[in-house]
Design an enzyme around this catalytic site. Structure first.
Site, PDB file in Angstrom:
ATOM      1  N   ARG A  22       0.854  -1.189   0.000  1.00  0.00           N
ATOM      2  CA  ARG A  22       0.000   0.000   0.000  1.00  0.00           C
ATOM      3  C   ARG A  22       0.885   1.233   0.000  1.00  0.00           C
ATOM      4  O   ARG A  22       1.727   1.389   0.879  1.00  0.00           O
ATOM      5  CB  ARG A  22      -0.879  -0.014   1.251  1.00  0.00           C
ATOM      6  N   SER A 113      -7.929  -0.312   0.380  1.00  0.00           N
ATOM      7  CA  SER A 113      -8.967  -0.473   1.393  1.00  0.00           C
ATOM      8  C   SER A 113      -9.700   0.830   1.715  1.00  0.00           C
ATOM      9  O   SER A 113     -10.253   1.462   0.842  1.00  0.00           O
ATOM     10  CB  SER A 113      -8.340  -1.097   2.634  1.00  0.00           C
ATOM     11  N   HIS A 114      -9.624   1.234   2.982  1.00  0.00           N
ATOM     12  CA  HIS A 114     -10.377   2.401   3.452  1.00  0.00           C
ATOM     13  C   HIS A 114      -9.584   3.688   3.276  1.00  0.00           C
ATOM     14  O   HIS A 114     -10.065   4.760   3.643  1.00  0.00           O
ATOM     15  CB  HIS A 114     -10.699   2.200   4.936  1.00  0.00           C
ATOM     16  N   ASP A 278     -16.386  -0.377   3.280  1.00  0.00           N
ATOM     17  CA  ASP A 278     -15.245   0.475   2.917  1.00  0.00           C
ATOM     18  C   ASP A 278     -14.922   0.416   1.425  1.00  0.00           C
ATOM     19  O   ASP A 278     -15.695  -0.121   0.627  1.00  0.00           O
ATOM     20  CB  ASP A 278     -14.024   0.067   3.744  1.00  0.00           C
ATOM     21  N   ASP A 280     -12.960  -1.367  -0.544  1.00  0.00           N
ATOM     22  CA  ASP A 280     -12.991  -2.647  -1.264  1.00  0.00           C
ATOM     23  C   ASP A 280     -14.039  -3.618  -0.719  1.00  0.00           C
ATOM     24  O   ASP A 280     -14.037  -4.793  -1.079  1.00  0.00           O
ATOM     25  CB  ASP A 280     -11.605  -3.295  -1.266  1.00  0.00           C
ATOM     26  N   ASP A 282     -14.656  -4.988   2.238  1.00  0.00           N
ATOM     27  CA  ASP A 282     -14.453  -6.064   3.207  1.00  0.00           C
ATOM     28  C   ASP A 282     -14.719  -5.636   4.647  1.00  0.00           C
ATOM     29  O   ASP A 282     -14.848  -6.470   5.531  1.00  0.00           O
ATOM     30  CB  ASP A 282     -13.067  -6.724   3.056  1.00  0.00           C
ATOM     31  N   ARG A 283     -14.794  -4.318   4.890  1.00  0.00           N
ATOM     32  CA  ARG A 283     -15.098  -3.865   6.257  1.00  0.00           C
ATOM     33  C   ARG A 283     -16.583  -3.535   6.392  1.00  0.00           C
ATOM     34  O   ARG A 283     -17.263  -3.309   5.394  1.00  0.00           O
ATOM     35  CB  ARG A 283     -14.310  -2.595   6.568  1.00  0.00           C
ATOM     36  N   GLU A 364     -12.298  -8.901  13.545  1.00  0.00           N
ATOM     37  CA  GLU A 364     -11.279  -8.002  14.057  1.00  0.00           C
ATOM     38  C   GLU A 364     -11.922  -6.698  14.513  1.00  0.00           C
ATOM     39  O   GLU A 364     -12.952  -6.283  13.972  1.00  0.00           O
ATOM     40  CB  GLU A 364     -10.282  -7.666  12.955  1.00  0.00           C
ATOM     41  N   SER A 366     -10.942  -3.911  13.744  1.00  0.00           N
ATOM     42  CA  SER A 366     -10.822  -2.923  12.667  1.00  0.00           C
ATOM     43  C   SER A 366     -11.986  -3.040  11.681  1.00  0.00           C
ATOM     44  O   SER A 366     -11.795  -2.958  10.474  1.00  0.00           O
ATOM     45  CB  SER A 366      -9.486  -3.101  11.954  1.00  0.00           C
ATOM     46  N   LYS A 377     -12.431 -11.048   4.944  1.00  0.00           N
ATOM     47  CA  LYS A 377     -13.512 -10.430   5.683  1.00  0.00           C
ATOM     48  C   LYS A 377     -14.491  -9.868   4.662  1.00  0.00           C
ATOM     49  O   LYS A 377     -14.111  -9.619   3.520  1.00  0.00           O
ATOM     50  CB  LYS A 377     -13.002  -9.371   6.644  1.00  0.00           C
TER      51      LYS A 377
END
Ligand code: G16
Length: 544
Positions: A22, A113-114, A278, A280, A282-283, A364, A366, A377
């Site tokens: 990243r 991600s986020h 988020d 992508d 996954d959150r 998690e 997060s 996730k």
């Protein structure tokens, strides 16, 4: 089609972090930077030669350019079939679903991600293995080792592929299949959850929800599943069109960045249920009316109620949580008589436990939770799990969580993030904490007595691999904890995270404010780490 060998030079900063490589977009735009990392993936993964590779991303700035580079390099490196999400889009869990369903040899997911997107934002690349999950440390270290020596890469010279036309085409001997990113994932969700019952809940007329896709990848998934399949009604999904810069927002589903749903779920006119995911997909963040469910509590509630959900009715084998995640789920596992594993931060550490059927659910702090349905996730999965639960129990989110606390006690939880601190200062701070560990057990910090103090080390029970230095843990005799670790996903300087947890068995005290309960622990944690003196910060950047 002729493959060319293009000269480059190794970069020394390509070690994958908690979740892939990243960096700033501008770092990835440095000539040969992305190409070198990709060549390292191809060199370290011989199965991709003649094999199948799934490719997609969260639609952020540079996604389309990066996919064209991957296509040309995949053809030159002998990949047999590329499966690409239409428009270059695939949520991280949907990519995992496709890798598993089509028995691919791996997948490349483009996402930070986020983290914010756009030309001045972040970009990222993750490699997932044939089980659909993030590459374990042994593989990320192998890829990193390759990046240290890569001084040329293979590519073909050809026109860009139109990423917006579904169907198959050939590039030399490589087959390229562009598929709808939603269909297979939506089918999997319908197998796990009782869509009929959820439809009934929406039709009842006394249940309203909102889902904030944050102009990120889940928009098309949420429109299809929530509004079309589950008939939640038009307007249920907000910010549902993926944008390269996430509409200028920060696609992080928390109380600060997803504030629109926080406001619209507040007060007597608030919706009954709200959620966000988020960049992508996954959150997840779960809200009831005037009620925030912490990710740690969400995992515990899911584990305690899994028997009510279609796909998990039979049994759950076990559960796992990352080390800094609260111990709420441990109490549920004990009650159910199932195993509970504590792993380092990073979804990749759940992989072996899921593959070996030791666990069914994991999560998690997060804002991540998932199960053995994919190896990632999964934000929308968590939302559907909650929707299914609400449809079965016909109680409010607040009632379900408060009843849970009454049964198991409440693990109050908060996280302090100090972002963008100087890397050397952050390392020195962690060293300072490490030095104090031997003398802490048995000592008193404020009103608390230290039971144990260590630098978390994890031995994977399936393959015996050992991961050391995964965070400083200080546990107190009455169940409270302080955890310190440096984030592995930031792109500027270092981010120090302090995770605080306090257990309360007495239901009379469950409605206390988290900040009030945490005050003494915050004082101890900041003093012990000499935060202000070492970082110059008197306050954290973010409190979750
Ligand atoms: C990634 C990982 C998670 C981890 C999170 C935060 O999530 O997949 O396992 O908990 O980063 O990691 P850190 O505390 O090191 O910043 P995501 O959603 O950012 O890919």
């Amino acid at each position: 089609m002729k493959s060319a060998l293009i000269s480059s030079h190794p970069f020394d900063d390509q070690r994958p972090g908690t979740s892939g490589l990243r960096k700033r977009v501008s770092d990835f735009q440095v000539p040969h930077y992305l190409e070198n990392f990709l060549q390292a993936i191809f060199d370290s993964q011989p199965d991709l030669r003649g094999g199948t590779l799934v490719v997609g991303g969260d639609g952020r700035y540079y996604n389309r350019e990066a996919i064209q580079i991957i296509i040309r390099m995949a053809a030159a490196n002998g990949v047999g079939t590329l499966i690409i999400g239409l428009g270059g889009l695939l949520s991280t869990p949907a990519a995992s679903c496709l890798i598993r369903k089509y028995r691919a040899n791996g997948g490349i997911i483009l996402s930070a991600s986020h983290n914010p997107g756009g030309p001045d934002g972040d970009f990222g690349i993750k490699f997932n293995t044939a089980n659909g999950g993030p590459a374990p440390e042994a593989i990320t270290e192998l890829i990193y080792a390759c990046t240290r020596t890569v001084d040329c890469y293979r590519s073909v010279d050809c026109d860009a592929i139109d990423l917006d036309i579904a169907g198959e085409q050939l590039m030399g001997e490589m087959r390229i299949t562009l598929i709808d990113p939603v269909t297979d994932y939506a089918e999997l969700m319908s197998e796990l959850f009782d869509f009929g019952l959820i439809r009934k809940l929406f039709r009842s007329g006394d249940f309203r929800m909102l889902f904030d896709a944050m102009h990120a990848v889940t928009g098309p998934y949420a429109h299809h599943i929530l509004e079309e399949q589950l008939q939640a009604g038009a307007g249920t999904v907000i910010n549902g069109t993926p944008k390269e810069d996430f509409g200028g927002g920060h696609p992080d589903p928390n109380l600060v960045h997803a504030h629109e749903i926080v406001e619209r779920s507040a007060g007597v006119d608030g919706v009954d249920f709200a959620a966000a995911s988020d960049g992508d997909g996954d959150r997840n963040m779960i809200l009831g009316r005037d009620f925030f469910v912490t990710p740690s509590d969400s995992l515990a509630v899911m584990a305690a109620n899994a028997h009510l959900i279609k796909g998990y009715r039979e049994s759950i084998h076990g559960v796992a949580r990352s080390m800094p995640t609260s111990q709420a789920v441990d109490r549920v596992a004990e009650h159910l008589g199932i195993s509970c594993y504590e792993t380092p931060t990073g979804w990749k550490f759940f992989g072996n436990l899921l593959d070996d059927s030791r666990i069914t659910l994991c999560g998690e702090e997060s804002f991540g939770s998932g199960s053995d349905h994919v190896q990632e996730k999964d934000g929308l999965w968590a939302v559907l799990f909650w929707l299914n639960l609400l449809a079965v129990r016909r109680q409010s989110v607040a009632e379900i969580v408060t009843e849970h606390w009454q049964t198991f006690g409440r693990n109050f939880y908060t996280r302090y993030d100090y972002e963008g601190i100087e890397s050397a200062a952050a390392k020195a701070l962690v060293e300072h904490l490490r030095d104090q560990l031997p003398k802490l057990p048995g000592s008193k910090l404020g009103a608390y007595k230290v039971e144990y103090a260590d630098d978390f080390s994890y031995t994977d029970p399936v393959d015996g691999s050992v991961s050391e230095h995964q965070g400083i843990r200080i546990g107190f005799t009455e169940g409270s904890r302080i955890v310190y670790r440096l984030s592995g996903t930031g792109t500027q300087g270092a981010t120090l995270r302090i995770y605080l947890e306090a257990y309360e068995a007495d239901p009379e005290k469950h409605r206390k404010e988290t900040a009030e309960v945490m005050r003494p622990l915050v004082k101890i944690a900041t003093k012990l780490a000499e935060i202000e003196a070492r970082t110059g910060r008197s306050e954290p950047t973010v409190i979750t």
